[in-house]
Design a protein around this motif. Structure first.
Motif, mmCIF file in Angstrom:
data_model
loop_
_atom_site.group_PDB
_atom_site.id
_atom_site.type_symbol
_atom_site.label_atom_id
_atom_site.label_comp_id
_atom_site.label_asym_id
_atom_site.label_seq_id
_atom_site.Cartn_x
_atom_site.Cartn_y
_atom_site.Cartn_z
ATOM 1 N N TRP A 1 -11.059 -12.690 3.311
ATOM 2 C CA TRP A 1 -11.740 -11.915 4.351
ATOM 3 C C TRP A 1 -10.920 -11.884 5.638
ATOM 4 C CZ3 TRP A 1 -17.329 -14.268 3.704
ATOM 5 C CH2 TRP A 1 -17.854 -13.830 2.489
ATOM 6 N N ASP B 1 -6.116 -4.642 -9.289
ATOM 7 C CA ASP B 1 -7.252 -4.676 -8.380
ATOM 8 C C ASP B 1 -6.715 -4.643 -6.967
ATOM 9 O OD1 ASP B 1 -9.617 -4.996 -7.057
ATOM 10 O OD2 ASP B 1 -9.974 -7.059 -7.690
ATOM 11 N N ASN B 2 -6.907 -3.486 -6.324
ATOM 12 C CA ASN B 2 -6.403 -3.287 -4.960
ATOM 13 C C ASN B 2 -4.878 -3.438 -4.966
ATOM 14 O OD1 ASN B 2 -6.435 -2.762 -2.253
ATOM 15 N ND2 ASN B 2 -7.162 -4.774 -1.642
ATOM 16 N N LEU B 3 -4.321 -4.461 -4.311
ATOM 17 C CA LEU B 3 -2.875 -4.621 -4.222
ATOM 18 C C LEU B 3 -2.377 -5.808 -5.045
ATOM 19 C CD1 LEU B 3 -2.318 -3.861 -0.430
ATOM 20 C CD2 LEU B 3 -2.145 -2.308 -2.378
ATOM 21 N N GLU C 1 -0.941 8.187 -4.047
ATOM 22 C CA GLU C 1 -1.645 7.489 -5.125
ATOM 23 C C GLU C 1 -0.887 6.228 -5.532
ATOM 24 O OE1 GLU C 1 -4.552 8.369 -6.354
ATOM 25 O OE2 GLU C 1 -4.690 10.121 -5.073
ATOM 26 N N LYS D 1 0.836 -1.198 0.000
ATOM 27 C CA LYS D 1 0.000 0.000 0.000
ATOM 28 C C LYS D 1 0.871 1.248 0.000
ATOM 29 C CE LYS D 1 -3.808 2.224 2.473
ATOM 30 N NZ LYS D 1 -4.692 2.165 3.656
ATOM 31 N N ASP E 1 -7.022 -16.703 -3.210
ATOM 32 C CA ASP E 1 -7.545 -15.381 -3.548
ATOM 33 C C ASP E 1 -6.866 -14.363 -2.651
ATOM 34 O OD1 ASP E 1 -8.958 -13.146 -4.174
ATOM 35 O OD2 ASP E 1 -10.910 -13.927 -3.613
ATOM 36 N N TYR E 2 -6.283 -13.332 -3.249
ATOM 37 C CA TYR E 2 -5.586 -12.331 -2.444
ATOM 38 C C TYR E 2 -6.547 -11.403 -1.712
ATOM 39 C CZ TYR E 2 -1.089 -13.703 -4.320
ATOM 40 O OH TYR E 2 0.049 -14.408 -4.617
ATOM 41 N N ASP E 3 -7.846 -11.533 -1.978
ATOM 42 C CA ASP E 3 -8.826 -10.714 -1.265
ATOM 43 C C ASP E 3 -9.513 -11.527 -0.180
ATOM 44 O OD1 ASP E 3 -8.385 -8.373 -2.671
ATOM 45 O OD2 ASP E 3 -9.647 -9.026 -4.316
ATOM 46 N N GLY F 1 -8.667 -9.406 6.414
ATOM 47 C CA GLY F 1 -8.057 -9.189 5.115
ATOM 48 C C GLY F 1 -6.797 -10.008 4.943
ATOM 49 N N ASP F 2 -5.930 -9.548 4.010
ATOM 50 C CA ASP F 2 -4.689 -10.255 3.707
ATOM 51 C C ASP F 2 -3.528 -9.798 4.576
ATOM 52 O OD1 ASP F 2 -5.897 -11.638 1.689
ATOM 53 O OD2 ASP F 2 -5.389 -10.167 0.164
ATOM 54 N N THR G 1 4.213 3.093 -7.032
ATOM 55 C CA THR G 1 3.895 1.677 -7.210
ATOM 56 C C THR G 1 4.955 0.889 -6.466
ATOM 57 O OG1 THR G 1 2.822 2.034 -9.343
ATOM 58 C CG2 THR G 1 3.621 -0.185 -8.871
#
Length: 622
Positions: A299, A111-113, A97, A93, A295-297, A180-181, A136
């Motif tokens: 919960w 998509d996100n990270l 930006e 993160k 899945d990197y997303d 989350g991750d 980035t």
């Protein structure tokens, strides 16, 4: 009576995917902190070149988030002896930006990270857009070649249900659930489980964090010493904002040191029903996921947890009773560990003979402890649970060590020469003696003139000022922290103007701000209790920066004079930046262990000057 059935159907389907040739991880390349990165090998025949290009700074590795940090205008050129068809990225993160890439060929989606480039090329140039503040930050690059077909494991969404007549026992899952991750949002949990056994079938309820009524099924070995649990398993659907989302259990074997990160089809656990033990290996995570595949997303997931027979044991926090109001007091004491005087605001509340204190611990300042007032003495029992202190080195449950305060109702003070400690299971956290807690009386008052202790330049985020805003008036009387604000001013070569915190610079603010409440924090650029503020703008034109205090007491607002600090832009961006780049600023916690600048609680900031001298500054992060 309900009839229960169980059917977990595993199916395999052929999908278009790409064989992974290699995974490149920035943290494993041996880079030093802030080291400029130019080129690296991603896989056999695949190289990457990082370039400054039109950017203001060159790409560099930073250990704080284990990423190669690329700035606006930087480029990443990936070249291969054979055509590449897929490249996957894991990003960290960014404060500003990002992440973002423009691809010279093919298609880049982020998509996100997580990001994926797809196409067919031997050379791909990825450019960070030239948007101001764009970054980035690359933690990982996964190279996939060819177009080889592989199999993905999927399941039918069929619920596990407990067969009729099966008796269950109460067990408990105790540990931490990470949302989350990442690892920056987690809570201590103590879940009640039910375990039922029928023949060699084992049914477990309560593992799901979001759907605790859901069951999963495993298989008991013939000797009864192990349980094998298949993965994934379907929990059911979770309703959120009017939409139903499927929920799955995924067993993840993860070991950073061994470079293991996999989702096996089954995991076998040691089991002893008589002793009440289901052993969880250290490298196994129970992941809660919205898909039956990696899945990197995610919960969230459980970590550092145990499963044992019996009811869960969760220490209870002291809570202020409903309807009981607290008043602000001022805490003063000698820190017997550091041999320094400390002071800050605390809250005190009376409920008949019960007395509640909030803020006695610098490690968990929101925690309450409770005592009993009798014959002018407040007795606070020991072993009161105060919550979890989160630090760079892990979490610690904090308990109050007990105390007795002499209460003077006429002066509205609590005193204790002996003081108190707060402690974890391993060592003390707070050690205070000569404690004096004084009620703050609201009245018309002129606040004492504040000052700027120092100004620094952070090569990652910019300029930081450290105000010193006294919680006293010009006569030395205590002020209410909730009625005190401070305002920054800048002197631009003789022209003095208020410093405005604009939403364009301060992304956590919903509107522009001039006066900053003393207790305010946006958890990003502004720290509570006027500890620090990041400042933005044409600092090169500032000759001074100042701060004044604003106090509204007794229905009247009064302001202090402005305390000024000389700004030397060249010194800040030159020598100061060099000092930071050579790691001459180090933070330590109360136990003398090195930690990060963002850690909460009582810290020691150690500054080693260019002339070899060492300066220790005590910092309280609340």
């Amino acid at each position: 009576m309900k009839k229960f059935t169980f059917m977990l159907m595993m199916a395999f389907m052929t999908v278009a995917a790409y064989a992974v040739d290699a995974t490149w991880t920035a943290a494993k390349q041996g880079y030093g902190n802030s080291e400029v990165v130019e080129s690296t090998t991603l896989a056999d025949g695949v190289t990457a070149v990082f370039a400054k290009a039109t950017g203001g700074s060159a790409p560099a590795y930073y250990s704080s988030d284990e990423s190669v940090r690329m700035y606006a205008g930087n480029t990443l050129t990936i070249s291969s002896t054979e055509p590449l068809t897929k490249i996957s990225f894991v990003f960290a993160k960014s404060k500003n930006e990002g992440p973002a890439f423009d691809a010279s060929v093919g298609e880049m989606k982020i998509d996100n990270l997580a990001g994926v480039w797809t196409g067919n090329a031997k050379e791909i140039v990825l450019t960070v857009p030239s948007t101001k503040g764009m970054q980035t930050r690359i933690q990982q690059i996964v190279i996939g070649e060819g177009g080889e077909e592989v199999e993905e494991r999927v399941i039918d969404d069929v619920l596990v249900e407990l067969p009729e007549g099966v008796k269950t026992e109460e067990w408990a899952l105790e540990g931490y659930f990470v949302y989350g991750d990442g690892d920056d949002d987690y809570e201590k949990v103590a879940n009640s489980l039910q375990i039922g056994i029928k023949g060699q079938d084992v049914y477990i309820q309560g593992i799901s964090h979001y759907l605790p009524e859901a069951w999963v099924k495993g298989t008991l070995s013939a000797d009864g010493k192990t349980i094998t649990i298949p993965s994934p398993q379907y929990y059911g659907t979770l309703e959120y904002n009017g939409t139903n989302y499927p929920c799955y259990l995924l067993l993840n074997r993860y070991d950073y040191d061994q470079n293991i990160d996999e989702f096996p089809e089954t995991v076998t656990f040691n089991f002893d029903q008589e002793e009440g033990m289901l052993e969880i290996p250290e490298d196994i995570l129970f992941v809660e996921n919205a898909k039956p595949i990696r899945d990197y997303d995610a919960w969230g997931y459980y970590t550092e947890f145990t499963i044992h027979k019996g009811a869960p044991v969760m220490p209870e926090l002291v809570e202020l009773p409903e309807g009981v109001e607290a008043a602000e007091y001022h805490f003063e004491a000698l820190d017997t560990y550091y041999k320094e005087n400390v002071d800050y605001p605390v809250q005190v509340a009376f409920d008949k003979t019960d007395v509640y204190f909030q803020g006695l611990s610098s490690s968990v300042p929101d925690a309450w402890v409770k005592g009993t007032l009798e014959n002018g003495v407040v007795t606070l029992p020991e072993n009161q649970y105060m919550g979890v202190y989160e630090s760079f080195f892990g979490d610690s449950e904090i308990f109050f060590g007990g105390a007795t305060f002499v209460y003077n109702a006429e002066k509205a003070t609590f005193t204790s020469e002996q003081g108190f400690i707060t402690t974890s299971e391993d060592y003390p956290f707070d050690e205070f003696s000569n404690v004096v807690i004084t009620k703050v009386v609201e009245k018309v008052a002129t606040p004492a003139t504040p000052s700027i202790l120092k100004m620094e330049y952070d090569d990652e985020y910019g300029f930081i000022v450290y105000p010193d805003v006294p919680l006293t008036d010009t006569e030395g009387n205590y002020l209410l922290s909730t009625k005190l604000s401070y305002q920054l001013y800048v002197d631009k070569k003789g022209v003095v103007e208020p410093y405005v915190l604009k939403t364009s610079d301060y992304e956590k603010l919903s509107e522009n701000m001039t006066a900053i409440p003393y207790v305010f924090t946006d958890d990003w650029d502004i720290e509570a209790n006027a500890y620090l503020v990041y400042v933005y703008g044409d600092v090169q034109n500032w000759s001074k920066i100042g701060v004044k205090s604003i106090y509204t007491g007794g229905g009247e607002t009064r302001e202090s004079a402005i305390g000024w600090y000389d700004v030397d832009y060249n010194l800040l961006t030159g020598i100061q930046a060099l000092t930071q780049n050579t790691n001459n600023v180090v933070y330590y916690d109360m136990q003398g262990c090195q930690t990060t600048a963002s850690a909460k609680g009582l810290l020691i900031r150690q500054e080693r000057m260019n002339d070899g001298t060492v300066r220790n500054v005590k910092v309280l992060r609340r």
